[in-house]
Scaffold this active site. Sequence first.
Site, PDB file in Angstrom:
ATOM      1  N   GLU A  26     -26.096  48.245 -66.026  1.00  0.00           N
ATOM      2  CA  GLU A  26     -26.905  47.402 -65.002  1.00  0.00           C
ATOM      3  C   GLU A  26     -27.949  46.513 -65.609  1.00  0.00           C
ATOM      4  OE1 GLU A  26     -28.801  48.027 -60.619  1.00  0.00           O
ATOM      5  OE2 GLU A  26     -27.614  49.736 -61.541  1.00  0.00           O
ATOM      6  N   ASN A 169     -21.935  47.943 -53.509  1.00  0.00           N
ATOM      7  CA  ASN A 169     -22.422  48.870 -54.140  1.00  0.00           C
ATOM      8  C   ASN A 169     -23.417  49.618 -53.100  1.00  0.00           C
ATOM      9  OD1 ASN A 169     -23.367  50.495 -56.639  1.00  0.00           O
ATOM     10  ND2 ASN A 169     -25.360  49.865 -55.529  1.00  0.00           N
ATOM     11  N   GLU A 170     -22.986  50.972 -52.703  1.00  0.00           N
ATOM     12  CA  GLU A 170     -23.846  51.816 -51.909  1.00  0.00           C
ATOM     13  C   GLU A 170     -24.438  50.847 -50.538  1.00  0.00           C
ATOM     14  OE1 GLU A 170     -26.735  53.728 -54.545  1.00  0.00           O
ATOM     15  OE2 GLU A 170     -24.972  54.417 -55.848  1.00  0.00           O
ATOM     16  N   TYR A 235     -24.884  61.621 -57.916  1.00  0.00           N
ATOM     17  CA  TYR A 235     -25.867  62.177 -58.970  1.00  0.00           C
ATOM     18  C   TYR A 235     -26.437  63.273 -58.408  1.00  0.00           C
ATOM     19  CZ  TYR A 235     -26.179  57.138 -60.527  1.00  0.00           C
ATOM     20  OH  TYR A 235     -26.031  55.996 -60.952  1.00  0.00           O
ATOM     21  N   GLU A 284     -19.619  55.420 -60.349  1.00  0.00           N
ATOM     22  CA  GLU A 284     -20.931  55.707 -60.864  1.00  0.00           C
ATOM     23  C   GLU A 284     -21.402  57.227 -60.784  1.00  0.00           C
ATOM     24  OE1 GLU A 284     -24.032  52.272 -59.077  1.00  0.00           O
ATOM     25  OE2 GLU A 284     -25.288  54.304 -59.759  1.00  0.00           O
TER      26      GLU A 284
END
Length: 499
Positions: A26, A169-170, A235, A284
């Site tokens: 990124e 993305n998210e 995460y 991710e």
Amino acid sequence: MSLNVHINPDRVIGQRSPMLYGHFIEHFHRQIYGGIYQPGHPLSDEDGFRTDIIEAMRHIKVPIMRWPGGCFVSSYHWKDAVGPERQPLFDKAWRVEDPNTFGTDEYVRLCRKLGCEPYICTNAGTGTAEEMSDWLEYCNLENEGRWAKWRIANGYEHPHGVKYWSIGNENYGHWEIGAKSAAEWGLLVREAAKMMKHVDPTAELSAAALADPAWNMNLLQHAGQYLDWISIHEYWDMMPEVQNPATYEQCMAFTDRIDHSVREVRGMLAALRLEGRIKIAFDEWNLRSWHHPNVHTIKQGVGKDSYVTPRDKNDDNSVYTMADAVFTACFLNAMNRHCDIVGMANFAPILNTRGCIYSHDGGIVLRSTYHVFDLYVNQLGDQVIDLWQQGVMPAMTVPHKWGGERTVDCLDLLATTFSDNPGMAIAAVNKDAEHAHAIAIPLDNPARITLLTLNGDSKDAYNTVGYEGVQVTERAIGLCSSAIEIELPAHLVNVIRIG
């Protein structure tokens, strides 16, 4: 006493895709600029790419690499970073200037050097369905229309042939620029996917999701017929605001139900009768979240010392210990076991920040997680086979970073065979910080045994410039006739090659 482990190579659980060992990069703090892309640097090639980093990436056979974000993409307009006339942009996600000198063509060129599949994540924040489909036109159409002709004018006569695309993305998160409600998301994805499939019906599309029934129901009911993938992220050791890494033992607590997101999303796909048609892209993931204080908050940091300078803490190599290596191996084991539905996973990121490679002006450091990818990519087989234990799996109780305790297995074992070669390869992870545990594996026929071990001189060992506390060793055990017994020292990752 050894734990008896039985393996049946004739019972194949599934064929693992190489894309389970994928990566992500990124436009964030030395991943691109000052990282892989440094025109004029003594270690860079004619295209501006660091050759030492390229070599390290090639060694772990990067199969697919997701780009350009991440949060960055939700205010990124790809047309500004293509062609000879490029203007810098202010990246509203990370609050820095991006020179736009690294864009679509440079990214595809990097992927071709690596021999990996490009995987483009589109702007579903401030972008539109039309902008996303224009991007696909630029990359994949031969010569029809304005955007394919622009690619040709930019020196790329042949299409880039980008097969994998993610819508957003998210976008479920308040932190994301252009965040959407569940109802808004399903409709946007439907229209974007429709236009993109009209441009290239062979393109494979994913869309941002998470293990949330309301979000996924809206997404799949509106757009499921157009999607090939559903994208999830996770995460575990969250540190966006405060750099307070979990201890080794706390990291082992995170291995409890490490695959919960996959199980939950699998259930939703099954309920909607989409299991078997839509795969999961875990595109991710990492043990530790990126450190970027005062940007994903309502009250923003004032002065770069409050929100840019602290990002340097991601470069502290002492953070990336055997805890990261053991966790990474456990995650990859879980994804291998789910290889019937998880077709892609992307470690975030591959370089700098929390990456498995760290670069500096004079070279690179291969962090502990890099060596896990080395072992799994280059030593394990592509067919996951049945493995079970006889006896009681040793367990340990460890503190959880967010309070309380978890009881987790000490060992994590995965058995594989090769579709193109004889023999077996077993990943054997000992999560126990202090104690060795032995396993015994019966053999039907005599076989030569080789043991490859990733370990450090302590559970907190790490690699940095001028110091290598974590490394892989290889030992030939020799010919074994009926059974092998191997002691697994504390905090390590093994691959046992049989035959």
